[in-house]
Design an enzyme around this catalytic site. Structure first.
Site, PDB file in Angstrom:
ATOM      1  CG  HIS A 140      -1.829  -1.148   1.289  1.00 59.91           C
ATOM      2  ND1 HIS A 140      -1.421  -2.384   1.727  1.00 59.91           N
ATOM      3  CD2 HIS A 140      -3.124  -1.281   0.915  1.00 59.91           C
ATOM      4  CE1 HIS A 140      -2.437  -3.228   1.630  1.00 59.91           C
ATOM      5  NE2 HIS A 140      -3.474  -2.597   1.148  1.00 59.91           N
ATOM      6  CE  LYS A 176      -5.258  -4.285  -1.431  1.00 57.63           C
ATOM      7  NZ  LYS A 176      -5.869  -4.168  -0.099  1.00 57.63           N
ATOM      8  CE  LYS A 184     -20.316  22.744 -19.783  1.00 55.13           C
ATOM      9  NZ  LYS A 184     -21.681  23.099 -20.005  1.00 55.13           N
ATOM     10  CG  ASP A 227     -24.511  22.861 -22.428  1.00 61.68           C
ATOM     11  OD1 ASP A 227     -24.995  21.788 -22.038  1.00 61.68           O
ATOM     12  OD2 ASP A 227     -23.496  23.382 -21.950  1.00 61.68           O
TER      13      ASP A 227
END
Ligand code: NAP
Length: 531
Positions: A143, A170, A314, A352
């Site tokens: 981890h 893992k 955007k 839009d």
């Protein structure tokens, strides 16, 4: 416009009954007593998990042999026993030898899997002298709570874990950026042994879902929101019902909404349900993106095919397109991007304006005294747009296109002037808006985020100014009834909810993503249910 017409439907449609990947869903159970653990295991089973992780480091007065025998015997699902020490992010603070003895006992009493941390894996394998039941598998885990290393380092880590004799590798790292998951996917697809590869944190969410596409051994799903064993974990319900986890295959096409923040977006609810309803082999994810360029450069494979764009990306999205439709170019912002299947080019659109303008026109047609015999109901109306960002431009261009006279009010006045000049309209400051009343019966469209959750008591214009408007539209849709819309209603104006813009543009985007007609009723239902 991009067309998916040329793609044979067989590659796009899947049967939604069948499971299309072997990635397991593991529910971590974390409780202080055996009884609570048993209750949580039952819940995990009911919610559809494949196995449970018994986080015994959460238990008070844990008696390894006694408690594990009961837990494993009563567990309706296969078990993974984890006794995580504090030095690896867990809760166990005691003697290391006792901890390893508990893990050995877990193997002896029938755990299907145990988790051993890489730092002590060699020591543990020496300790058990190779003795473990055939059915039990040892997961060796690493981890990293700081970051996600370069791909070579992750590869080296996998090799080191394999060298310990692990049955399953893992690796859990931490996402500082959404692109970090790509390096884990790269290792996952090439790993020769079963591998769990997850990236923690909100920016790592895609690793927890798309591991099913890239062959991950398991992912974790919590019993309920917030009840998590690592940051960024989705719930079991989200994995199964929102992301249709069982139906993700190696060939599933990836879509998502690119924004920042993005946690509040309803779009994943809409598109995943709509994809499922027509049997479309696609997934739609919330994509918490810092840099659009690096996101698109990193996830450039042909399977990453379609995006919606929202605040604040955007305009950056438009700059990354290979081709842009003329209206998006005029607006200067996109809200939809498609990777053209024939040549991989990125096509940008702005839908839009279609969504909002058609909803406003519909509502106007229902009003007394509106003359719409010929042309748009907006023709000749004075249309005041608050905001000059992506949505503001969409509304201003859309209104102009329908013949309205446009006035733009914006916090940054220069932007109001710039947009107004492009649409041949006027510009005013937000302060002037309060007393702006050249005529009655005007139309108002708020396209700022003012009034959006959590700041629901904010409004972009004082109530007393609203009496001069016959119709008020608010692009904000969380909450549905904003303070602006409530006060507009009280002032006698007709109102149009932001959800109407969302729903109308969702129909268009769905059709561009899939090539299928939009399931309109279903999309409306999903939006209403998630309001
Ligand atoms: P954007 O491009 O970032 O533009 C934001 C606009 O809001 C700018 O004009 C900005 O003014 C103004 N603004 C932001 N905070 C303000 C504040 N505190 N006071 C006054 N003005 C403020 O964002 P966008 O994409 O246009 O989205 C704007 C809103 O529309 C969001 O709430 C979004 O959720 C909503 N929206 C809804 C739909 C729908 O389907 N219903 C679709 C798109 C967007 P400055 O120029 O001064 O920064």
């Amino acid at each position: 416009m991009a067309s998916l017409d040329s793609v044979p439907l067989s590659t796009l449609q899947v049967g939604y009954g069948a499971r299309r990947n072997s990635t397991l869903i593991c529910a971590p159970v974390m409780a202080e007593s055996v009884d609570q653990m048993v209750e949580q295991m039952r819940k995990a089973n009911q919610l559809g998990a494949d196995l449970v992780e018994l986080r015994v480091d959460f238990m008070k007065n844990f008696r390894p042999r006694h408690d594990l025998e009961i837990l494993i015997q009563y567990c309706p699902l296969p078990t993974l026993v984890t006794y995580r020490p504090v030095w690896e992010g867990g809760r166990y603070k005691g003697d290391e030898r006792k901890r390893q003895e508990a893990l050995r006992i877990a193997l002896e009493v029938g755990a299907d899997y145990i988790d051993v941390e890489l730092k002590v894996a060699h020591e543990f394998f020496d300790y058990i002298e190779g003795k473990k039941p055939d059915k039990s598998k040892i997961i060796v885990s690493s981890h990293n709570y700081q970051n996600t290393p370069p791909v070579e380092e992750i590869g080296d880590l996998v090799a080191r874990i394999q060298a310990t004799g692990a049955d399953i590798v893992k690796i859990a790292t931490t996402a500082l950026d959404i692109t970090d998951s790509a390096r884990v996917f790269q290792v996952l697809v090439h790993c020769q042994v079963p591998m769990i590869g997850l990236v923690m944190g909100e920016k790592g969410l895609i690793s927890r879902v798309l591991c099913a596409k890239f062959g991950g051994f398991l992912t974790f799903g919590s019993l309920e929101a917030g009840f998590i064993s690592a940051p960024g974990q989705p719930t079991l319900k989200e994995l199964l019902d929102l992301y249709n986890f069982r139906q993700i295959g190696y060939d599933t096409k990836v879509h998502g909404v690119i924004g920042n923040p993005i946690g509040h977006s309803k779009s994943p609810h809409i598109y995943n349900a709509a994809f499922k309803s027509v049997g479309f082999n696609g997934i739609y994810l919330p994509l918490l993106v810092d840099s659009v360029t690096s996101f698109l450069d990193t996830y450039s494979s042909p399977d990453f095919v379609g995006y919606s764009y929202t605040i604040p990306h955007k305009e950056a999205g438009l700059k990354c397109c290979d081709e842009v439709d003329p209206i998006a170019k005029a607006i200067g912002a996109i809200n939809c991007m498609i990777r053209r299947p024939t040549d991989g080019k990125l096509m940008g659109y702005n839908v839009d304006y279609l969504g909002a303008i058609s909803a406003i026109e519909e509502r106007l047609k229902g009003l007394k005294g509106t003359n719409h015999a010929s042309g748009s109901a907006l023709a000749g109306k004075l249309f005041v747009v608050i905001g000059a960002g992506g949505a503001g431009k969409a509304l201003a261009y859309g209104a102009k296109e329908e013949g309205a006279r446009v006035v733009v009010a914006n916090r940054t006045y220069d932007k109001a002037k710039e947009l107004a000049s492009k649409v041949g309209g006027g510009a005013i400051t937000l302060a002037e808006l309060e007393n702006f009343r050249p005529e009655d019966g005007m139309i108002l469209a708020n396209t700022t985020s003012v009034g959006m959750k959590p700041r629901v008591d904010d409004t972009p214009i004082p109530k007393k100014a609203l009496k001069h408007y016959s119709l008020v539209f608010d692009a904000v849709y969380t909450p549905k009834l904003t303070r602006l819309l409530r006060e507009a209603q009280e002032s006698g104006a007709a109102i149009v909810y932001g959800t109407e813009m969302l729903v109308n543009q969702a129909f268009v985007q769905f059709e561009r993503f899939t090539g299928f007609p939009a399931p309109k009723e279903l999309i409306r239902d999903v939006l209403a249910r998630n309001a």
